[in-house]
Design an enzyme around this catalytic site. Sequence first.
Site, mmCIF file in Angstrom:
data_model
loop_
_atom_site.group_PDB
_atom_site.id
_atom_site.type_symbol
_atom_site.label_atom_id
_atom_site.label_comp_id
_atom_site.label_asym_id
_atom_site.label_seq_id
_atom_site.Cartn_x
_atom_site.Cartn_y
_atom_site.Cartn_z
ATOM 1 N N CYS A 1 0.729 -1.048 -0.132
ATOM 2 C CA CYS A 1 0.233 0.211 0.004
ATOM 3 C C CYS A 1 0.922 0.982 -0.375
ATOM 4 O O CYS A 1 1.605 1.363 0.640
ATOM 5 C CB CYS A 1 -1.046 0.402 0.983
ATOM 6 S SG CYS A 1 -1.722 1.825 1.623
ATOM 7 N N CYS B 1 0.327 6.239 7.087
ATOM 8 C CA CYS B 1 -1.653 5.852 7.847
ATOM 9 C C CYS B 1 -1.177 4.900 8.696
ATOM 10 O O CYS B 1 -0.489 4.317 8.904
ATOM 11 C CB CYS B 1 -2.048 5.131 6.598
ATOM 12 S SG CYS B 1 -3.876 3.704 7.057
ATOM 13 N N CYS C 1 -2.827 -0.262 9.088
ATOM 14 C CA CYS C 1 -1.772 -1.025 9.114
ATOM 15 C C CYS C 1 -0.810 -0.458 10.252
ATOM 16 O O CYS C 1 -0.458 -0.225 9.641
ATOM 17 C CB CYS C 1 -1.647 -1.637 7.739
ATOM 18 S SG CYS C 1 -3.497 -2.387 6.907
ATOM 19 N N CYS D 1 -8.143 1.610 -0.784
ATOM 20 C CA CYS D 1 -7.086 0.692 0.109
ATOM 21 C C CYS D 1 -7.428 0.182 -0.012
ATOM 22 O O CYS D 1 -8.829 -0.146 -0.342
ATOM 23 C CB CYS D 1 -7.995 1.395 2.275
ATOM 24 S SG CYS D 1 -7.692 0.490 3.053
ATOM 25 N N GLN E 1 -19.135 -7.991 12.681
ATOM 26 C CA GLN E 1 -17.506 -8.046 12.779
ATOM 27 C C GLN E 1 -16.655 -7.733 11.567
ATOM 28 O O GLN E 1 -17.849 -7.616 10.754
ATOM 29 C CB GLN E 1 -17.404 -9.730 12.763
ATOM 30 C CG GLN E 1 -17.927 -10.924 13.906
ATOM 31 C CD GLN E 1 -16.959 -10.769 14.994
ATOM 32 O OE1 GLN E 1 -15.675 -9.829 14.589
ATOM 33 N NE2 GLN E 1 -17.123 -10.185 16.601
ATOM 34 N N PHE F 1 -23.435 -10.782 25.537
ATOM 35 C CA PHE F 1 -22.906 -9.786 24.603
ATOM 36 C C PHE F 1 -23.014 -10.007 23.069
ATOM 37 O O PHE F 1 -22.461 -10.119 22.216
ATOM 38 C CB PHE F 1 -21.194 -9.825 25.208
ATOM 39 C CG PHE F 1 -21.200 -9.539 26.510
ATOM 40 C CD1 PHE F 1 -21.139 -7.892 26.099
ATOM 41 C CD2 PHE F 1 -20.537 -11.041 27.006
ATOM 42 C CE1 PHE F 1 -20.083 -8.132 28.269
ATOM 43 C CE2 PHE F 1 -20.351 -10.286 28.025
ATOM 44 C CZ PHE F 1 -20.343 -9.164 28.606
ATOM 45 N N ASP G 1 -27.239 -8.390 25.663
ATOM 46 C CA ASP G 1 -26.756 -7.476 24.653
ATOM 47 C C ASP G 1 -26.894 -5.741 25.764
ATOM 48 O O ASP G 1 -28.388 -6.012 25.498
ATOM 49 C CB ASP G 1 -26.618 -6.755 23.288
ATOM 50 C CG ASP G 1 -25.557 -6.207 22.850
ATOM 51 O OD1 ASP G 1 -23.880 -6.919 22.487
ATOM 52 O OD2 ASP G 1 -25.045 -5.109 22.855
ATOM 53 N N ASP H 1 -18.989 -13.253 24.016
ATOM 54 C CA ASP H 1 -17.713 -12.480 23.525
ATOM 55 C C ASP H 1 -18.451 -11.234 24.001
ATOM 56 O O ASP H 1 -18.612 -10.161 22.921
ATOM 57 C CB ASP H 1 -18.604 -12.523 21.836
ATOM 58 C CG ASP H 1 -18.006 -12.257 20.785
ATOM 59 O OD1 ASP H 1 -16.362 -12.370 21.027
ATOM 60 O OD2 ASP H 1 -18.008 -11.927 19.705
ATOM 61 N N CYS I 1 -11.037 -10.680 21.544
ATOM 62 C CA CYS I 1 -10.765 -9.664 20.134
ATOM 63 C C CYS I 1 -9.608 -9.020 20.935
ATOM 64 O O CYS I 1 -8.687 -8.688 20.102
ATOM 65 C CB CYS I 1 -11.513 -8.486 19.896
ATOM 66 S SG CYS I 1 -12.239 -7.190 20.830
#
Length: 413
Positions: A66, A72, A75, A150, A250, A277, A297, A345, A371
């Site tokens: 990229c 940026c 990443c 992108c 997600q 959740f 949730d 989650d 996560c």
Amino acid sequence: MVERLAIDHVGHLGDGVALVDGQSIFVPYALGGETVDVAPVTGHHPDRRQLVRIERASPERIEPFCQHFGVCGGCAIQHWDAERYRDWKRKLVVAALTLAKIDCDVASLIDAHGNGRRRMTLHARKGTHDVLKVGFAAAHSHDVIAIDRCPILDPGLNGAIEAAWALAEPLIGIGKPLDIQITATDGGLDVDIRGSGPLPAAAIAALSQIAAKHRLARLTRHGELVLMRESPGVRMGKARVILPPGCFLQATVAGEETLASLVMELGARAKNVADLFCGVGPFALRLAEKSRVSAYDSDAGAVASLQKAAASTPGLKPIKAEARDLFRRPLVAEELREFDTVVFDPPRQGALAQAERLAASRVPVVIAVSCNPATFARDARILVDGGYRIAGVTPVDQFRHTPHVELVARFAR
């Protein structure tokens, strides 16, 4: 002042780490084994340096794909050999578990990038000489890097960046920073603009015209409808879910499907499941194909979307969905007694209070999705100390080129 450093390894945020007089110095975009010239970073970051030049490159270094990489902040890693990157990302999970003194198998990393990111948030700001900039935040900065493409986005987001520039143009004069969240749906682009504050009717009309020109499925401002051409929906198992404005989803289609597949596999014998959740129902709607589900949730809009999707999908077992803040009001042992399986989650901060209640319960099977390996390890330690056995952990990489990693694990009594 430029100094030369020997990089020892890549740290947990993707930065190269040099060990100097017993302290760690972090150098973004450097790799282990490299010799680099660096400069100080302005601000309150005495342990950070800016990469100036690579004196001796690692044989594992590859060319980033990229043009914005290194400027940026989206990443952190495009410059590392794929095999070594995958090994490093799996070891992030291993390290978090080791720190929590949890000994279990960690499977190979599953690549779930798929076709790329299906949602993103672009920032719109006034730059020098009041020139509009629309793009992502710069690395380690609040500056905005203007972009027109992108390469890690799902094809469903084609046209999204152009639409964001067009929507920001009539609003930037109000002088407020804007965040423009865009999600790819089966009806087209779903856009929610945040930060504008109240707008006059003329501005709303201008936004409506832009939304129509760019054929957006829906445009909302702070969740309030401006225009809807098509209902913005996504498939979750047999169900079609109409997304509430700006809702969590997600990041990739492959990521959601991979996580859901692992949850379904680990909960294959479940008959009565609590999905904690639950969001808009990526697990609940699939689990309900075989099991009764109670879903919870704190996001009332997400729960309402789940309820509507469940009611309109034939062939599902009953789903009871309730808006409930599980941080303040976690399900307690008495409420958990009716379930043979619990799926949870939570957001990145984990589910400390709920993990404590689960540890005190007699639920036979708990399936954790996370996560954040650090908060997962903390919550897992609570479950293990409460008598659960952890069967193993599967790491999932839907945030390719970043230090973020998902994981799924099964606990049983």
